[in-house]
Design a protein around this motif. Structure first.
Motif, PDB file in Angstrom:
ATOM      1  N   LEU A 209     -94.430  -5.853  -4.940  1.00 52.91           N
ATOM      2  CA  LEU A 209     -95.200  -6.569  -3.909  1.00 52.91           C
ATOM      3  C   LEU A 209     -94.194  -6.902  -2.811  1.00 52.91           C
ATOM      4  O   LEU A 209     -94.768  -6.686  -1.676  1.00 52.91           O
ATOM      5  N   ALA A 210     -92.978  -7.379  -3.135  1.00 55.14           N
ATOM      6  CA  ALA A 210     -92.010  -7.321  -1.995  1.00 55.14           C
ATOM      7  C   ALA A 210     -91.778  -6.250  -1.058  1.00 55.14           C
ATOM      8  O   ALA A 210     -91.606  -6.180   0.109  1.00 55.14           O
ATOM      9  N   VAL A 211     -91.545  -5.100  -2.023  1.00 51.51           N
ATOM     10  CA  VAL A 211     -91.458  -3.860  -1.324  1.00 51.51           C
ATOM     11  C   VAL A 211     -92.604  -3.317  -0.617  1.00 51.51           C
ATOM     12  O   VAL A 211     -92.632  -3.000   0.751  1.00 51.51           O
ATOM     13  N   SER A 212     -93.804  -3.689  -0.818  1.00 47.57           N
ATOM     14  CA  SER A 212     -94.946  -3.262  -0.298  1.00 47.57           C
ATOM     15  C   SER A 212     -95.290  -4.217   1.034  1.00 47.57           C
ATOM     16  O   SER A 212     -95.550  -3.534   2.124  1.00 47.57           O
ATOM     17  N   LEU A 213     -94.909  -5.506   0.936  1.00 48.78           N
ATOM     18  CA  LEU A 213     -95.026  -6.335   2.256  1.00 48.78           C
ATOM     19  C   LEU A 213     -94.201  -5.891   3.139  1.00 48.78           C
ATOM     20  O   LEU A 213     -94.371  -5.910   4.353  1.00 48.78           O
TER      21      LEU A 213
ATOM     22  N   LEU B 155     -87.565  -6.606  -0.577  1.00 45.82           N
ATOM     23  CA  LEU B 155     -88.031  -6.507   0.972  1.00 45.82           C
ATOM     24  C   LEU B 155     -86.957  -5.618   1.653  1.00 45.82           C
ATOM     25  O   LEU B 155     -87.570  -4.744   2.569  1.00 45.82           O
ATOM     26  N   PHE B 156     -85.797  -5.649   1.286  1.00 52.96           N
ATOM     27  CA  PHE B 156     -84.905  -4.623   1.914  1.00 52.96           C
ATOM     28  C   PHE B 156     -85.244  -3.142   1.635  1.00 52.96           C
ATOM     29  O   PHE B 156     -85.246  -2.150   2.654  1.00 52.96           O
ATOM     30  N   ILE B 157     -85.384  -2.710   0.493  1.00 51.15           N
ATOM     31  CA  ILE B 157     -85.787  -1.689   0.365  1.00 51.15           C
ATOM     32  C   ILE B 157     -87.312  -1.162   1.082  1.00 51.15           C
ATOM     33  O   ILE B 157     -87.399   0.022   1.553  1.00 51.15           O
TER      34      ILE B 157
ATOM     35  N   GLY C 151    -100.415  -4.881 -12.816  1.00 50.11           N
ATOM     36  CA  GLY C 151    -100.533  -5.535 -11.708  1.00 50.11           C
ATOM     37  C   GLY C 151     -99.710  -5.033 -10.554  1.00 50.11           C
ATOM     38  O   GLY C 151     -99.732  -5.938  -9.379  1.00 50.11           O
ATOM     39  N   VAL C 152     -99.274  -3.874 -10.485  1.00 47.57           N
ATOM     40  CA  VAL C 152     -98.355  -3.387  -9.531  1.00 47.57           C
ATOM     41  C   VAL C 152     -99.297  -2.591  -8.570  1.00 47.57           C
ATOM     42  O   VAL C 152     -99.922  -1.766  -9.030  1.00 47.57           O
ATOM     43  N   ASP C 153     -98.998  -2.696  -7.396  1.00 46.67           N
ATOM     44  CA  ASP C 153     -99.913  -1.773  -6.211  1.00 46.67           C
ATOM     45  C   ASP C 153     -99.057  -0.927  -5.547  1.00 46.67           C
ATOM     46  O   ASP C 153     -97.981  -1.053  -5.185  1.00 46.67           O
ATOM     47  N   ILE C 154     -99.274   0.339  -6.111  1.00 51.66           N
ATOM     48  CA  ILE C 154     -98.353   1.460  -5.573  1.00 51.66           C
ATOM     49  C   ILE C 154     -99.334   2.342  -4.696  1.00 51.66           C
ATOM     50  O   ILE C 154     -98.946   3.528  -4.331  1.00 51.66           O
ATOM     51  N   SER C 155    -100.419   1.740  -4.062  1.00 47.48           N
ATOM     52  CA  SER C 155    -101.315   2.575  -3.191  1.00 47.48           C
ATOM     53  C   SER C 155    -100.733   3.088  -2.007  1.00 47.48           C
ATOM     54  O   SER C 155    -100.949   4.270  -1.724  1.00 47.48           O
ATOM     55  N   TRP C 156     -99.738   2.436  -1.300  1.00 51.87           N
ATOM     56  CA  TRP C 156     -98.920   2.925  -0.077  1.00 51.87           C
ATOM     57  C   TRP C 156     -98.074   4.236  -0.643  1.00 51.87           C
ATOM     58  O   TRP C 156     -98.085   5.144   0.512  1.00 51.87           O
ATOM     59  N   ILE C 157     -97.570   4.219  -1.664  1.00 51.06           N
ATOM     60  CA  ILE C 157     -96.691   5.385  -1.864  1.00 51.06           C
ATOM     61  C   ILE C 157     -97.722   6.582  -2.095  1.00 51.06           C
ATOM     62  O   ILE C 157     -97.233   7.466  -1.614  1.00 51.06           O
ATOM     63  N   ILE C 158     -98.749   6.450  -2.823  1.00 52.21           N
ATOM     64  CA  ILE C 158     -99.878   7.458  -2.836  1.00 52.21           C
ATOM     65  C   ILE C 158    -100.258   7.769  -1.564  1.00 52.21           C
ATOM     66  O   ILE C 158    -100.507   9.165  -1.233  1.00 52.21           O
TER      67      ILE C 158
END
Length: 473
Positions: free
Chosen positions: A205-209, A67-69, A434-441
């Motif tokens: 998931l925590a990073v993305s949230l 979450l912090f990252i 199961g990792v969502d990396i869409s926001w980075i792309i």
């Protein structure tokens, strides 16, 4: 951090809308940016967002780090948008006309309106729960009371919003200090932190949230810094807004993580009641319910005000005028809050799952816009826009800027294989564990493509000194 001086008193009832703020009407100090965004984040929806990292399978230790990252990465993006406010003296989304054209800017703006409609609705659900408990009425009545307060605050506008932010910051700090003391007294935080089961899917998931939480402010963050004097340091604006938002959100999400971990599956569906239950009963519970409801006033007013700015920008683009009367403003605000309230009433019993899917899926539409806007402002236009041309379909920026629109559309589509939500899951998600990396792309690909296209087709006049940001030639 040095603070800028007030240039003079400003009326409580705002008379400007999406038009340029002349230097004679500029006012405000940087500390109000810090308190506004800290107050906007010290609230129940941020607590619930942090809790999702644990509710959906993460442990406490790695969820807090993730979450912090995410806060830092997303907070940097939103704060870069905030720094545009004093320089432009305009609402955030009207600058999209540079990248998409005077008419073309309506494409991302309409999507932004839908996103903030959802945010306002979800906020109303939680606030309705708090007000229902506070006044001894149903959640539905609580939602309606909350909607009336939001309409009034939004109609007053910029200065009242900042005042509410300061009060919300003070109340939020007091409430959160007390709740943290109760969490430490009731639960064994040390033991929770020792349970560590790292998994890339839960961590990201925590990073993305957290990142999505911060990036979602991007389309309207400059709306609340545009009255600052144009000489205000962009770096100081960046720090005031970014630190306020990141610190406030991280505090709230840490509380959410700890509460969800202690709840042993009892958090979902009774979020507000559980958080208040940590603090006790009777008078203290009533004060906490009030603090929760007031904390939501700030962010829900921001959402409603930002939605109004977006709608006014779309209408003015096709109408060729930036003048919005107070009556038109009032009608628009009532309609916006009315629609959000209707959504809240219809979806109040399935809040948590719907919110998780919503906040993750909206990244697909926010991140490409942020990438295009920031690259254009800082790397192509170099903080200099031709303000009169922003309202002229036949001017420098044209009706439709096809390269910008295509890059934005591609930025949305290129994320689809990597998105993982209940609304939609892309084919690459399973291959990535199961990792969502869409926001980075969604940030990187549109940023690179737009830079290449814009550098090739750059309009030299757009970078002439005569057309400094916020100052007509």
């Amino acid at each position: 951090m040095a603070l800028d001086n007030e240039t003079g008193p400003a009326p409580l009832l705002e008379r400007r809308s999406i038009d340029y703020i002349p230097e004679s009407e500029r006012h405000g100090r940087l500390y109000s940016q810090f308190t506004l965004w800290m107050g906007a984040n010290l609230q129940i929806t941020a607590i619930v967002t942090g809790a999702l990292a644990v509710v959906l399978g993460g442990d406490v230790f790695w969820s807090l780090i993730g979450l912090f990252i995410g806060q830092v990465l997303g907070g940097a993006v939103m704060a870069l948008h905030a720094a545009q406010g004093p320089r432009l003296g305009l609402p955030q989304m009207i600058s999209s006309r540079v990248q998409f054209g005077v008419y073309g800017a309506a494409i991302p703006i309409v999507l932004v309106c839908l996103m903030y409609l959802g945010f306002t609705a979800t906020g109303a659900v939680l606030s309705g729960q708090a007000l229902g408990q506070l006044f001894g009425v149903s959640d539905t009545a609580g939602i309606l009371i909350f909607a009336a307060v939001i309409v009034a605050a939004t109609l007053f506008g910029y200065r009242v919003i900042h005042i509410i932010g300061r009060v919300a910051t003070v109340l939020g700090i007091v409430a959160f200090v007390y709740l943290f003391s109760r969490v430490i007294a009731v639960g064994d935080v040390g033991q929770l932190l020792q349970i560590r089961h790292f998994s890339w899917s839960s961590f990201l998931l925590a990073v993305s949230l957290a990142a999505s939480w911060q990036i979602a402010y991007g389309p309207y963050v400059a709306d609340y810094s545009r009255y600052l004097p144009s000489a205000t340091s962009p770096v100081k604006t960046f720090l005031a807004v970014g630190l306020g938002s990141v610190i406030g959100a991280q505090i709230a999400m840490v509380l959410g993580v700890l509460a969800a971990a202690m709840a042993a599956g009892q958090f979902a569906g009774r979020e507000v009641a559980y958080i208040v239950g940590l603090g006790g009963t009777g008078t203290m519970a009533a004060l906490l319910y009030f603090s929760i409801a007031f904390g939501k006033v700030t962010i829900s007013t921001l959402n409603s005000y930002g939605s109004f700015m977006c709608i006014a920008t779309v209408v003015s683009g096709f109408r060729g005028s930036v003048e919005i009367t107070r009556r038109q403003r009032a009608v628009a605000v009532v309609l916006i809050v009315g629609m959000a309230t209707a959504v809240a009433l219809l979806g109040q019993h399935s809040f948590l799952n719907a919110f998780k899917s919503f906040i993750l899926f909206l990244l697909a539409f926010f991140t490409p816009w942020s990438a295009v806007n920031l690259v254009d402002y800082y790397c192509i236009s170099r903080e200099r826009y031709d303000v009169p041309a922003l309202s002229d379909p036949d001017g420098r920026y044209g009706r439709w800027n096809l390269p910008g629109i295509l890059v934005y559309a591609f930025g949305v589509l290129v994320q689809m294989p990597f998105i993982s939500t209940k609304l939609y899951t892309g084919p690459m998600v399973e291959r990535l564990g199961g990792v969502d990396i869409s926001w980075i792309i969604g940030l990187v690909v549109p940023a690179v493509l737009y830079y290449l296209f814009a550098r090739r087709d750059a309009r030299p006049a757009a970078r002439e000194p005569a057309h400094r940001a916020g100052k007509p030639a």
